[in-house]
Design a protein around this motif. Sequence first.
Motif, PDB file in Angstrom:
ATOM      1  N   THR A 110       2.485  -2.879  -6.455  1.00  0.00           N
ATOM      2  CA  THR A 110       2.229  -3.896  -7.467  1.00  0.00           C
ATOM      3  C   THR A 110       2.780  -5.224  -6.972  1.00  0.00           C
ATOM      4  O   THR A 110       3.964  -5.323  -6.648  1.00  0.00           O
ATOM      5  CB  THR A 110       2.877  -3.525  -8.804  1.00  0.00           C
ATOM      6  N   THR A 165      -2.650  -5.419  -5.207  1.00  0.00           N
ATOM      7  CA  THR A 165      -2.153  -4.434  -6.161  1.00  0.00           C
ATOM      8  C   THR A 165      -3.123  -3.276  -6.277  1.00  0.00           C
ATOM      9  O   THR A 165      -4.312  -3.467  -6.554  1.00  0.00           O
ATOM     10  CB  THR A 165      -1.948  -5.084  -7.545  1.00  0.00           C
ATOM     11  N   GLY A 179       5.819   2.473  -1.736  1.00  0.00           N
ATOM     12  CA  GLY A 179       5.275   1.500  -2.667  1.00  0.00           C
ATOM     13  C   GLY A 179       6.345   0.954  -3.590  1.00  0.00           C
ATOM     14  O   GLY A 179       7.478   1.429  -3.607  1.00  0.00           O
ATOM     15  N   VAL A 190      -3.204   1.502  -5.979  1.00  0.00           N
ATOM     16  CA  VAL A 190      -2.593   2.730  -5.490  1.00  0.00           C
ATOM     17  C   VAL A 190      -3.090   2.929  -4.061  1.00  0.00           C
ATOM     18  O   VAL A 190      -4.295   2.886  -3.811  1.00  0.00           O
ATOM     19  CB  VAL A 190      -2.961   3.935  -6.369  1.00  0.00           C
ATOM     20  N   TYR A 191      -2.165   3.115  -3.145  1.00  0.00           N
ATOM     21  CA  TYR A 191      -2.500   3.278  -1.738  1.00  0.00           C
ATOM     22  C   TYR A 191      -2.426   4.761  -1.379  1.00  0.00           C
ATOM     23  O   TYR A 191      -1.435   5.443  -1.692  1.00  0.00           O
ATOM     24  CB  TYR A 191      -1.542   2.459  -0.876  1.00  0.00           C
ATOM     25  N   TYR A 192      -3.465   5.233  -0.707  1.00  0.00           N
ATOM     26  CA  TYR A 192      -3.579   6.630  -0.326  1.00  0.00           C
ATOM     27  C   TYR A 192      -3.694   6.753   1.196  1.00  0.00           C
ATOM     28  O   TYR A 192      -4.339   5.930   1.842  1.00  0.00           O
ATOM     29  CB  TYR A 192      -4.829   7.268  -0.926  1.00  0.00           C
ATOM     30  N   THR A 238       0.650   6.038  -3.494  1.00  0.00           N
ATOM     31  CA  THR A 238       1.862   5.321  -3.846  1.00  0.00           C
ATOM     32  C   THR A 238       1.444   3.971  -4.420  1.00  0.00           C
ATOM     33  O   THR A 238       0.561   3.299  -3.877  1.00  0.00           O
ATOM     34  CB  THR A 238       2.795   5.163  -2.629  1.00  0.00           C
ATOM     35  N   GLN A 239       2.064   3.594  -5.528  1.00  0.00           N
ATOM     36  CA  GLN A 239       1.659   2.379  -6.232  1.00  0.00           C
ATOM     37  C   GLN A 239       2.278   1.150  -5.590  1.00  0.00           C
ATOM     38  O   GLN A 239       3.492   1.105  -5.362  1.00  0.00           O
ATOM     39  CB  GLN A 239       2.096   2.460  -7.703  1.00  0.00           C
ATOM     40  N   ARG A 260      -7.076   2.211  -0.593  1.00  0.00           N
ATOM     41  CA  ARG A 260      -6.438   1.744  -1.814  1.00  0.00           C
ATOM     42  C   ARG A 260      -7.470   1.710  -2.945  1.00  0.00           C
ATOM     43  O   ARG A 260      -8.665   1.575  -2.701  1.00  0.00           O
ATOM     44  CB  ARG A 260      -5.799   0.373  -1.644  1.00  0.00           C
TER      45      ARG A 260
END
Length: 124
Positions: free
Chosen positions: A121, A89, A8, A91-93, A118-119, A37
């Motif tokens: 943006t 935008t 990210g 947080v991806y999991y 993981t972020q 996300r």
Amino acid sequence: VQLQASGGGLVQAGGSLRLTCAASGTIPSIRVMYWYRQAPGKQRELVAAITSGGRTNYVDSVTGRFTISRDNAKNTMYLQMHSLQAEDTAVYYCNADLLWLIVESQTWVAENCWGRGTQVTVSS
């Protein structure tokens, strides 16, 4: 088993990022793997999924822009993201459906596992 998402960062609208989800530790059979996300103030949503055989599925909002893939030999999953938009935008999991073989009883036990996020943006 532990799942760790990485890759990210901050990117301008229209840009690209590649996320990686690596499994480590004692790794059973990994069936379906997912990318989710969660944007601020919103519920977590499923972005893409991939089976062990490579079949994929995407949420409509990312179809044509994101590509999910996996390397079974490396127990790793990827999410290639193109044409990123501010709406991406979040947080991806990563998430995985696991299958453990209990040798003593010769039975299978299913488990679902989440990784740290993981972020991502995207600046407009």
